[in-house]
Design a protein around this motif. Structure first.
Motif, PDB file in Angstrom:
ATOM      1  N   ALA A 141      19.224   7.874  -1.493  1.00 46.06           N
ATOM      2  CA  ALA A 141      18.644   6.543  -1.305  1.00 46.06           C
ATOM      3  C   ALA A 141      18.166   6.367   0.132  1.00 46.06           C
ATOM      4  O   ALA A 141      17.171   5.684   0.384  1.00 46.06           O
ATOM      5  CB  ALA A 141      19.654   5.458  -1.661  1.00 46.06           C
ATOM      6  N   LEU A 142      18.863   6.996   1.068  1.00 47.96           N
ATOM      7  CA  LEU A 142      18.447   6.924   2.476  1.00 47.96           C
ATOM      8  C   LEU A 142      17.022   7.443   2.653  1.00 47.96           C
ATOM      9  O   LEU A 142      16.215   6.828   3.347  1.00 47.96           O
ATOM     10  CB  LEU A 142      19.401   7.737   3.351  1.00 47.96           C
ATOM     11  N   LYS A 143      16.710   8.581   2.020  1.00 47.24           N
ATOM     12  CA  LYS A 143      15.366   9.152   2.127  1.00 47.24           C
ATOM     13  C   LYS A 143      14.335   8.199   1.539  1.00 47.24           C
ATOM     14  O   LYS A 143      13.281   7.957   2.134  1.00 47.24           O
ATOM     15  CB  LYS A 143      15.295  10.492   1.403  1.00 47.24           C
ATOM     16  N   VAL A 144      14.650   7.652   0.369  1.00 47.91           N
ATOM     17  CA  VAL A 144      13.731   6.742  -0.311  1.00 47.91           C
ATOM     18  C   VAL A 144      13.488   5.498   0.542  1.00 47.91           C
ATOM     19  O   VAL A 144      12.351   5.073   0.734  1.00 47.91           O
ATOM     20  CB  VAL A 144      14.284   6.356  -1.705  1.00 47.91           C
ATOM     21  N   TRP A 145      14.567   4.916   1.072  1.00 47.57           N
ATOM     22  CA  TRP A 145      14.424   3.697   1.883  1.00 47.57           C
ATOM     23  C   TRP A 145      13.718   3.995   3.205  1.00 47.57           C
ATOM     24  O   TRP A 145      13.000   3.149   3.730  1.00 47.57           O
ATOM     25  CB  TRP A 145      15.784   3.056   2.105  1.00 47.57           C
ATOM     26  N   ARG A 146      13.898   5.200   3.737  1.00 49.72           N
ATOM     27  CA  ARG A 146      13.199   5.556   4.975  1.00 49.72           C
ATOM     28  C   ARG A 146      11.700   5.746   4.716  1.00 49.72           C
ATOM     29  O   ARG A 146      10.874   5.363   5.543  1.00 49.72           O
ATOM     30  CB  ARG A 146      13.825   6.794   5.596  1.00 49.72           C
ATOM     31  N   ILE A 147      11.356   6.327   3.579  1.00 50.03           N
ATOM     32  CA  ILE A 147       9.932   6.453   3.228  1.00 50.03           C
ATOM     33  C   ILE A 147       9.323   5.066   3.064  1.00 50.03           C
ATOM     34  O   ILE A 147       8.220   4.803   3.545  1.00 50.03           O
ATOM     35  CB  ILE A 147       9.753   7.315   1.961  1.00 50.03           C
ATOM     36  N   SER A 148      10.044   4.173   2.403  1.00 50.67           N
ATOM     37  CA  SER A 148       9.568   2.791   2.279  1.00 50.67           C
ATOM     38  C   SER A 148       9.430   2.148   3.654  1.00 50.67           C
ATOM     39  O   SER A 148       8.491   1.389   3.900  1.00 50.67           O
ATOM     40  CB  SER A 148      10.525   1.968   1.424  1.00 50.67           C
ATOM     41  N   GLY A 149      10.361   2.470   4.560  1.00 55.88           N
ATOM     42  CA  GLY A 149      10.291   1.955   5.928  1.00 55.88           C
ATOM     43  C   GLY A 149       9.062   2.462   6.663  1.00 55.88           C
ATOM     44  O   GLY A 149       8.434   1.721   7.430  1.00 55.88           O
ATOM     45  N   VAL A 150       8.695   3.721   6.437  1.00 59.69           N
ATOM     46  CA  VAL A 150       7.491   4.280   7.054  1.00 59.69           C
ATOM     47  C   VAL A 150       6.256   3.524   6.558  1.00 59.69           C
ATOM     48  O   VAL A 150       5.355   3.200   7.339  1.00 59.69           O
ATOM     49  CB  VAL A 150       7.367   5.799   6.759  1.00 59.69           C
ATOM     50  N   ILE A 151       6.223   3.221   5.268  1.00 58.34           N
ATOM     51  CA  ILE A 151       5.089   2.477   4.707  1.00 58.34           C
ATOM     52  C   ILE A 151       5.015   1.078   5.322  1.00 58.34           C
ATOM     53  O   ILE A 151       3.941   0.623   5.733  1.00 58.34           O
ATOM     54  CB  ILE A 151       5.190   2.420   3.166  1.00 58.34           C
ATOM     55  N   LYS A 152       6.169   0.387   5.415  1.00 60.13           N
ATOM     56  CA  LYS A 152       6.191  -0.939   6.052  1.00 60.13           C
ATOM     57  C   LYS A 152       5.743  -0.851   7.505  1.00 60.13           C
ATOM     58  O   LYS A 152       4.961  -1.677   7.977  1.00 60.13           O
ATOM     59  CB  LYS A 152       7.604  -1.527   6.004  1.00 60.13           C
ATOM     60  N   ALA A 153       6.249   0.153   8.226  1.00 56.72           N
ATOM     61  CA  ALA A 153       5.890   0.310   9.634  1.00 56.72           C
ATOM     62  C   ALA A 153       4.395   0.582   9.794  1.00 56.72           C
ATOM     63  O   ALA A 153       3.758   0.055  10.721  1.00 56.72           O
ATOM     64  CB  ALA A 153       6.712   1.430  10.260  1.00 56.72           C
ATOM     65  N   ALA A 154       3.812   1.380   8.905  1.00 59.18           N
ATOM     66  CA  ALA A 154       2.378   1.666   8.977  1.00 59.18           C
ATOM     67  C   ALA A 154       1.563   0.387   8.799  1.00 59.18           C
ATOM     68  O   ALA A 154       0.568   0.166   9.513  1.00 59.18           O
ATOM     69  CB  ALA A 154       1.990   2.701   7.924  1.00 59.18           C
ATOM     70  N   ILE A 155       1.988  -0.456   7.879  1.00 54.27           N
ATOM     71  CA  ILE A 155       1.295  -1.736   7.670  1.00 54.27           C
ATOM     72  C   ILE A 155       1.444  -2.620   8.907  1.00 54.27           C
ATOM     73  O   ILE A 155       0.467  -3.238   9.369  1.00 54.27           O
ATOM     74  CB  ILE A 155       1.829  -2.439   6.403  1.00 54.27           C
ATOM     75  N   GLU A 156       2.650  -2.676   9.466  1.00 59.73           N
ATOM     76  CA  GLU A 156       2.877  -3.490  10.670  1.00 59.73           C
ATOM     77  C   GLU A 156       2.057  -2.977  11.854  1.00 59.73           C
ATOM     78  O   GLU A 156       1.501  -3.770  12.619  1.00 59.73           O
ATOM     79  CB  GLU A 156       4.364  -3.502  11.021  1.00 59.73           C
ATOM     80  N   TRP A 157       1.967  -1.647  12.007  1.00 59.55           N
ATOM     81  CA  TRP A 157       1.156  -1.082  13.082  1.00 59.55           C
ATOM     82  C   TRP A 157      -0.325  -1.390  12.873  1.00 59.55           C
ATOM     83  O   TRP A 157      -1.044  -1.668  13.845  1.00 59.55           O
ATOM     84  CB  TRP A 157       1.372   0.421  13.201  1.00 59.55           C
ATOM     85  N   ALA A 158      -0.777  -1.345  11.627  1.00 62.51           N
ATOM     86  CA  ALA A 158      -2.182  -1.671  11.353  1.00 62.51           C
ATOM     87  C   ALA A 158      -2.480  -3.118  11.747  1.00 62.51           C
ATOM     88  O   ALA A 158      -3.526  -3.409  12.353  1.00 62.51           O
ATOM     89  CB  ALA A 158      -2.503  -1.431   9.878  1.00 62.51           C
TER      90      ALA A 158
END
Length: 159
Positions: free
Chosen positions: A13-30
């Protein structure tokens, strides 16, 4: 008083939630980069851009590293004959007891990221709400879905 639930969700679940975190971070950076470009076009103050970058860095760390770790350490569940007991939360800790007599049906769901790591979530539906036990191994999720539906039928027959 009953003890806290003891069963943990999969460490994947850590990997899955971290991938989701990367997606959220990419949107925030955009969003941050777009705001910085707009500020630059209209000759806005530099300090606003610096603050936006600092906020984006902090949010990236929180979404990718800190929140998934805390969330995984906190998440617990237990299925008993009379109820389903869950414990979750990062800042606000939530413990939920779902009586078996209230369970209407049980689903397993898999998104593309969960499927890649051979995980599934179990969703328990009552008349008013749905309760999710996230990121279980596929086989464990199927067994849990079957077990909860069996207990719900037994509880329904007893009423």
């Amino acid at each position: 008083m009953q003890t806290e639930p003891q069963k943990r969700i999969s460490v994947s679940a850590l990997k899955v939630w971290r991938i989701s975190g990367v997606i959220k971070a990419a949107i925030e950076w955009a969003i941050a980069v777009t705001a910085i470009i707009i500020i630059h076009i209209f000759n806005g103050p530099l300090w606003v851009s610096v603050i936006l970058i600092a906020i984006a860095i902090i949010l990236t760390y929180l979404h990718i590293f800190l929140f998934p770790s805390i969330r995984w350490k906190r998440w617990r569940y237990e299925v008993r004959e009379e109820e389903i007991d869950t414990l979750e939360g990062i800042f606000i800790i939530s413990r939920t007891l779902v009586p078996m007599v209230r369970v209407q049906h049980v689903d397993t769901v898999q998104g593309p990221i969960l499927r890649k790591y051979k995980l599934a979530s179990v969703i328990v539906h009552t008349a008013a709400t749905a309760h999710e036990i996230p990121a279980l191994e596929e086989s464990e999720a199927e067994e849990l879905r079957f077990y909860i539906s069996k207990l719900a039928r037994v509880a329904e027959d007893d009423v």
